[in-house]
Design an enzyme around this catalytic site. Structure first.
Site: not given
Length: 311
Positions: A192, A209, A212, A258, A286
Protein backbone atom coordinates in the site's frame (compact mmCIF):
# COMPACT_ATOMS: atom_id res chain seq x y z
CA UNK A 1 26.04 -3.27 -1.70
CA UNK A 2 27.17 -4.77 -5.01
CA UNK A 3 24.68 -5.99 -7.59
CA UNK A 4 25.14 -9.61 -8.68
CA UNK A 5 24.46 -9.69 -12.40
CA UNK A 6 23.42 -12.87 -14.18
CA UNK A 7 25.61 -14.11 -17.04
CA UNK A 8 22.74 -15.92 -18.69
CA UNK A 9 21.58 -15.32 -22.23
CA UNK A 10 18.05 -14.36 -23.20
CA UNK A 11 15.97 -14.05 -26.34
CA UNK A 12 12.53 -13.15 -27.58
CA UNK A 13 10.41 -12.54 -30.65
CA UNK A 14 8.63 -9.24 -30.20
CA UNK A 15 6.09 -7.00 -31.85
CA UNK A 16 7.78 -3.62 -32.29
CA UNK A 17 6.16 -0.23 -32.93
CA UNK A 18 8.00 2.22 -35.18
CA UNK A 19 7.58 5.81 -36.26
CA UNK A 20 9.60 5.77 -39.45
CA UNK A 21 12.86 4.15 -38.37
CA UNK A 22 12.48 5.16 -34.71
CA UNK A 23 11.51 2.40 -32.28
CA UNK A 24 8.80 3.33 -29.75
CA UNK A 25 8.23 0.06 -27.90
CA UNK A 26 8.43 -3.74 -28.09
CA UNK A 27 6.06 -6.35 -26.67
CA UNK A 28 7.62 -9.78 -25.99
CA UNK A 29 4.84 -12.35 -25.32
CA UNK A 30 7.24 -15.27 -24.67
CA UNK A 31 10.73 -14.16 -23.53
CA UNK A 32 13.11 -16.97 -22.58
CA UNK A 33 16.43 -17.42 -20.79
CA UNK A 34 17.97 -19.10 -23.79
CA UNK A 35 19.86 -17.94 -26.90
CA UNK A 36 17.09 -19.34 -29.11
CA UNK A 37 13.78 -17.41 -29.04
CA UNK A 38 10.54 -19.27 -28.44
CA UNK A 39 8.06 -19.24 -31.30
CA UNK A 40 5.02 -16.99 -30.88
CA UNK A 41 2.18 -18.38 -32.99
CA UNK A 42 0.02 -15.73 -34.61
CA UNK A 43 2.29 -12.77 -33.90
CA UNK A 44 2.66 -12.06 -37.63
CA UNK A 45 -1.06 -11.29 -37.81
CA UNK A 46 -0.45 -8.13 -35.75
CA UNK A 47 1.89 -6.59 -38.35
CA UNK A 48 0.14 -3.54 -39.77
CA UNK A 49 0.25 0.15 -40.54
CA UNK A 50 -1.63 2.39 -38.12
CA UNK A 51 -2.91 5.45 -39.98
CA UNK A 52 -4.35 7.04 -36.84
CA UNK A 53 -1.06 7.06 -34.94
CA UNK A 54 1.10 7.38 -38.06
CA UNK A 55 3.04 4.27 -37.02
CA UNK A 56 3.69 0.72 -38.18
CA UNK A 57 4.42 -2.54 -36.41
CA UNK A 58 6.68 -5.42 -37.33
CA UNK A 59 8.18 -8.44 -35.62
CA UNK A 60 11.77 -8.41 -34.42
CA UNK A 61 14.10 -11.07 -33.02
CA UNK A 62 16.28 -10.00 -30.09
CA UNK A 63 19.07 -12.11 -28.59
CA UNK A 64 21.13 -11.05 -25.54
CA UNK A 65 24.31 -13.07 -25.24
CA UNK A 66 25.17 -11.96 -21.72
CA UNK A 67 22.72 -10.32 -19.30
CA UNK A 68 25.68 -9.18 -17.18
CA UNK A 69 26.54 -6.68 -19.93
CA UNK A 70 24.72 -3.36 -20.25
CA UNK A 71 21.79 -3.20 -22.69
CA UNK A 72 22.79 -2.29 -26.24
CA UNK A 73 19.65 -0.55 -27.51
CA UNK A 74 15.96 0.05 -26.80
CA UNK A 75 14.83 -3.41 -28.00
CA UNK A 76 17.43 -5.04 -25.73
CA UNK A 77 16.21 -2.88 -22.83
CA UNK A 78 12.57 -3.84 -23.44
CA UNK A 79 13.46 -7.54 -23.41
CA UNK A 80 15.19 -7.15 -20.03
CA UNK A 81 12.15 -5.39 -18.56
CA UNK A 82 9.95 -8.24 -19.80
CA UNK A 83 12.26 -10.82 -18.21
CA UNK A 84 11.72 -9.11 -14.85
CA UNK A 85 7.95 -8.80 -15.13
CA UNK A 86 7.62 -12.38 -16.42
CA UNK A 87 9.51 -13.41 -13.25
CA UNK A 88 12.24 -15.12 -15.25
CA UNK A 89 14.86 -13.10 -13.37
CA UNK A 90 14.78 -11.32 -10.01
CA UNK A 91 15.48 -7.62 -9.44
CA UNK A 92 19.15 -6.61 -9.23
CA UNK A 93 20.35 -9.76 -11.00
CA UNK A 94 20.70 -8.40 -14.55
CA UNK A 95 22.49 -5.33 -15.86
CA UNK A 96 20.24 -2.32 -16.58
CA UNK A 97 22.99 0.32 -16.73
CA UNK A 98 22.12 3.19 -19.07
CA UNK A 99 18.52 2.11 -19.61
CA UNK A 100 17.16 5.66 -19.30
CA UNK A 101 19.27 6.77 -22.24
CA UNK A 102 17.98 3.93 -24.41
CA UNK A 103 14.22 3.95 -23.79
CA UNK A 104 12.35 6.50 -25.92
CA UNK A 105 10.03 9.02 -24.30
CA UNK A 106 6.47 8.15 -25.32
CA UNK A 107 2.97 9.38 -24.75
CA UNK A 108 1.18 6.25 -23.50
CA UNK A 109 -2.37 6.28 -24.81
CA UNK A 110 -5.45 4.09 -25.11
CA UNK A 111 -4.27 3.28 -28.65
CA UNK A 112 -0.70 2.51 -27.61
CA UNK A 113 2.51 4.57 -27.67
CA UNK A 114 2.61 7.84 -29.59
CA UNK A 115 5.57 10.14 -30.19
CA UNK A 116 4.99 13.16 -27.89
CA UNK A 117 5.59 15.69 -30.66
CA UNK A 118 2.86 14.03 -32.74
CA UNK A 119 0.28 13.74 -29.94
CA UNK A 120 -1.90 16.67 -31.05
CA UNK A 121 -2.03 15.43 -34.65
CA UNK A 122 -2.76 11.89 -33.48
CA UNK A 123 -5.61 13.13 -31.29
CA UNK A 124 -7.08 14.98 -34.28
CA UNK A 125 -6.80 11.93 -36.53
CA UNK A 126 -8.39 9.76 -33.84
CA UNK A 127 -11.35 12.14 -33.45
CA UNK A 128 -11.82 12.23 -37.21
CA UNK A 129 -12.38 8.46 -36.93
CA UNK A 130 -14.80 8.92 -34.03
CA UNK A 131 -12.25 7.65 -31.51
CA UNK A 132 -11.54 9.41 -28.22
CA UNK A 133 -7.83 9.15 -27.37
CA UNK A 134 -6.99 8.89 -23.67
CA UNK A 135 -3.45 9.77 -22.59
CA UNK A 136 -2.28 7.89 -19.48
CA UNK A 137 1.08 9.62 -19.19
CA UNK A 138 4.30 10.71 -20.87
CA UNK A 139 7.22 8.61 -19.69
CA UNK A 140 9.99 6.24 -20.76
CA UNK A 141 8.46 3.26 -18.95
CA UNK A 142 4.99 1.93 -19.79
CA UNK A 143 2.46 0.35 -17.45
CA UNK A 144 3.39 -3.25 -16.74
CA UNK A 145 -0.09 -4.72 -17.20
CA UNK A 146 -0.28 -3.46 -20.80
CA UNK A 147 2.57 -5.89 -21.55
CA UNK A 148 2.65 -8.51 -18.77
CA UNK A 149 -0.10 -9.67 -16.40
CA UNK A 150 1.64 -12.10 -14.02
CA UNK A 151 -0.50 -14.88 -12.57
CA UNK A 152 -1.59 -14.81 -8.93
CA UNK A 153 -1.23 -11.02 -8.61
CA UNK A 154 -3.77 -8.27 -7.90
CA UNK A 155 -3.10 -4.72 -9.06
CA UNK A 156 -5.76 -2.18 -8.13
CA UNK A 157 -4.37 0.66 -10.28
CA UNK A 158 -2.33 -0.29 -13.34
CA UNK A 159 -0.81 3.20 -13.61
CA UNK A 160 1.21 2.53 -10.46
CA UNK A 161 3.26 -0.46 -11.60
CA UNK A 162 5.97 0.07 -14.24
CA UNK A 163 7.10 -2.51 -16.77
CA UNK A 164 10.14 -4.16 -15.23
CA UNK A 165 8.49 -4.68 -11.83
CA UNK A 166 8.78 -8.21 -10.41
CA UNK A 167 5.62 -9.31 -8.56
CA UNK A 168 5.54 -12.77 -6.98
CA UNK A 169 2.33 -14.78 -6.84
CA UNK A 170 0.22 -13.77 -3.85
CA UNK A 171 1.16 -10.09 -4.12
CA UNK A 172 -1.56 -7.46 -3.73
CA UNK A 173 -0.87 -3.90 -4.93
CA UNK A 174 -3.53 -1.60 -3.51
CA UNK A 175 -4.64 1.66 -5.14
CA UNK A 176 -1.88 3.80 -3.60
CA UNK A 177 0.80 1.11 -3.87
CA UNK A 178 3.61 1.76 -6.36
CA UNK A 179 6.29 -0.56 -7.75
CA UNK A 180 9.13 0.72 -9.92
CA UNK A 181 11.18 -1.24 -12.44
CA UNK A 182 13.96 -3.57 -11.21
CA UNK A 183 12.10 -3.86 -7.90
CA UNK A 184 9.29 -5.82 -6.34
CA UNK A 185 8.27 -8.78 -4.22
CA UNK A 186 9.68 -12.27 -3.76
CA UNK A 187 6.59 -13.79 -2.10
CA UNK A 188 3.14 -13.05 -0.75
CA UNK A 189 3.04 -9.34 0.14
CA UNK A 190 0.65 -6.46 0.71
CA UNK A 191 1.80 -3.21 -0.91
CA UNK A 192 0.00 0.00 0.00
CA UNK A 193 3.12 2.17 -0.14
CA UNK A 194 6.06 2.80 -2.44
CA UNK A 195 8.64 0.24 -3.59
CA UNK A 196 11.33 2.28 -5.35
CA UNK A 197 13.73 1.07 -8.05
CA UNK A 198 16.16 -1.58 -6.80
CA UNK A 199 14.12 -2.47 -3.70
CA UNK A 200 13.23 -6.11 -2.97
CA UNK A 201 10.52 -7.12 -0.45
CA UNK A 202 10.52 -10.59 1.12
CA UNK A 203 7.70 -13.08 1.58
CA UNK A 204 4.94 -12.23 4.05
CA UNK A 205 5.80 -8.53 4.39
CA UNK A 206 3.39 -5.59 4.45
CA UNK A 207 4.24 -2.10 3.13
CA UNK A 208 1.64 0.09 4.83
CA UNK A 209 -0.41 2.92 3.39
CA UNK A 210 1.76 5.88 2.41
CA UNK A 211 4.97 4.09 3.44
CA UNK A 212 8.11 4.70 1.39
CA UNK A 213 11.24 2.68 0.73
CA UNK A 214 14.15 4.71 -0.61
CA UNK A 215 15.67 3.76 -3.97
CA UNK A 216 18.83 4.89 -5.70
CA UNK A 217 17.48 6.83 -8.70
CA UNK A 218 16.85 10.29 -7.27
CA UNK A 219 19.36 10.59 -4.45
CA UNK A 220 22.31 9.15 -6.31
CA UNK A 221 23.18 6.71 -3.53
CA UNK A 222 24.48 3.23 -4.21
CA UNK A 223 22.96 1.42 -1.22
CA UNK A 224 20.15 -0.90 -2.31
CA UNK A 225 17.42 -1.79 0.15
CA UNK A 226 16.09 -5.22 1.01
CA UNK A 227 13.06 -5.81 3.22
CA UNK A 228 13.19 -9.23 4.85
CA UNK A 229 10.41 -11.73 5.38
CA UNK A 230 7.39 -11.11 7.65
CA UNK A 231 8.15 -7.42 8.11
CA UNK A 232 5.69 -4.60 8.67
CA UNK A 233 6.37 -1.01 7.62
CA UNK A 234 3.59 1.02 9.21
CA UNK A 235 1.45 3.67 7.55
CA UNK A 236 3.39 6.78 6.49
CA UNK A 237 6.64 5.25 7.72
CA UNK A 238 9.78 4.93 5.63
CA UNK A 239 13.20 3.34 5.48
CA UNK A 240 16.56 4.08 3.91
CA UNK A 241 18.15 0.97 5.42
CA UNK A 242 17.54 -2.73 4.90
CA UNK A 243 15.34 -4.69 7.28
CA UNK A 244 16.10 -8.22 8.40
CA UNK A 245 13.33 -10.74 8.93
CA UNK A 246 10.40 -10.08 11.28
CA UNK A 247 11.06 -6.36 11.73
CA UNK A 248 8.51 -3.62 12.38
CA UNK A 249 8.76 0.09 11.63
CA UNK A 250 6.22 2.04 13.65
CA UNK A 251 3.67 4.14 11.74
CA UNK A 252 5.07 7.56 10.92
CA UNK A 253 8.71 6.73 11.76
CA UNK A 254 11.25 7.40 9.02
CA UNK A 255 14.59 5.62 9.40
CA UNK A 256 17.40 6.72 7.08
CA UNK A 257 20.97 5.47 7.19
CA UNK A 258 22.05 8.52 9.15
CA UNK A 259 19.16 8.53 11.64
CA UNK A 260 20.35 8.38 15.25
CA UNK A 261 18.88 5.39 17.09
CA UNK A 262 18.92 4.75 20.81
CA UNK A 263 19.60 1.09 21.62
CA UNK A 264 18.34 -0.76 24.72
CA UNK A 265 21.74 -0.32 26.45
CA UNK A 266 21.55 3.46 25.96
CA UNK A 267 24.09 3.67 23.15
CA UNK A 268 23.24 5.97 20.24
CA UNK A 269 24.23 4.72 16.78
CA UNK A 270 23.48 5.57 13.19
CA UNK A 271 20.74 3.39 11.75
CA UNK A 272 23.01 1.96 9.05
CA UNK A 273 24.82 0.04 11.81
CA UNK A 274 21.73 -2.14 12.35
CA UNK A 275 20.77 -2.39 8.68
CA UNK A 276 19.61 -5.92 7.89
CA UNK A 277 19.41 -7.11 11.51
CA UNK A 278 16.52 -9.48 12.28
CA UNK A 279 13.77 -9.01 14.88
CA UNK A 280 13.94 -5.27 15.51
CA UNK A 281 11.22 -2.76 16.34
CA UNK A 282 11.91 0.78 15.13
CA UNK A 283 9.84 3.41 16.90
CA UNK A 284 9.83 6.99 18.16
CA UNK A 285 9.67 7.39 21.96
CA UNK A 286 6.34 9.02 22.76
CA UNK A 287 7.83 11.32 25.43
CA UNK A 288 11.38 12.15 24.34
CA UNK A 289 10.78 11.84 20.59
CA UNK A 290 14.02 9.86 20.20
CA UNK A 291 14.14 7.12 17.57
CA UNK A 292 14.69 3.71 19.10
CA UNK A 293 15.68 0.24 17.87
CA UNK A 294 14.40 -2.43 20.25
CA UNK A 295 14.47 -6.23 20.12
CA UNK A 296 11.08 -7.73 19.45
CA UNK A 297 9.49 -11.12 19.87
CA UNK A 298 6.11 -12.54 19.06
CA UNK A 299 3.93 -12.16 15.98
CA UNK A 300 2.47 -8.91 14.63
CA UNK A 301 -0.41 -10.88 13.16
CA UNK A 302 0.88 -11.32 9.64
CA UNK A 303 -0.98 -10.97 6.37
CA UNK A 304 -4.64 -11.87 5.96
CA UNK A 305 -4.46 -15.04 3.89
CA UNK A 306 -7.90 -14.44 2.37
CA UNK A 307 -6.66 -11.20 0.80
CA UNK A 308 -3.83 -12.96 -1.02
CA UNK A 309 -5.75 -15.72 -2.73
CA UNK A 310 -5.44 -14.29 -6.23
CA UNK A 311 -6.40 -17.26 -8.36
Amino acid sequence: MTHTHSRESAAGIGLATYRGDALLDVWFPEPVLDPTPASVPGIDTAIRADDVRGLHTKTIRVVIDDLAQAPADAADAYLRLHLLSHRLVQPRTINLDGIFGLLPLNAWTSLGPVAPDDLANTTLRARSHGVHLTVFGVDRFPRMIDYVAPTGVRIADGDRVRLGAHLAAGTVIMHEGFVNFNAGTLGTSMVEGRISAGVVVGDGSDIGGGASIMGTLSGGGQEVITVGEQCLIGANAGIGISLGDRCIVEAGAYITGGSLLTLPDGRVVKAREVSGVDDLLFRRHSVSGALQALPRTGDWGGLNSALHTNA
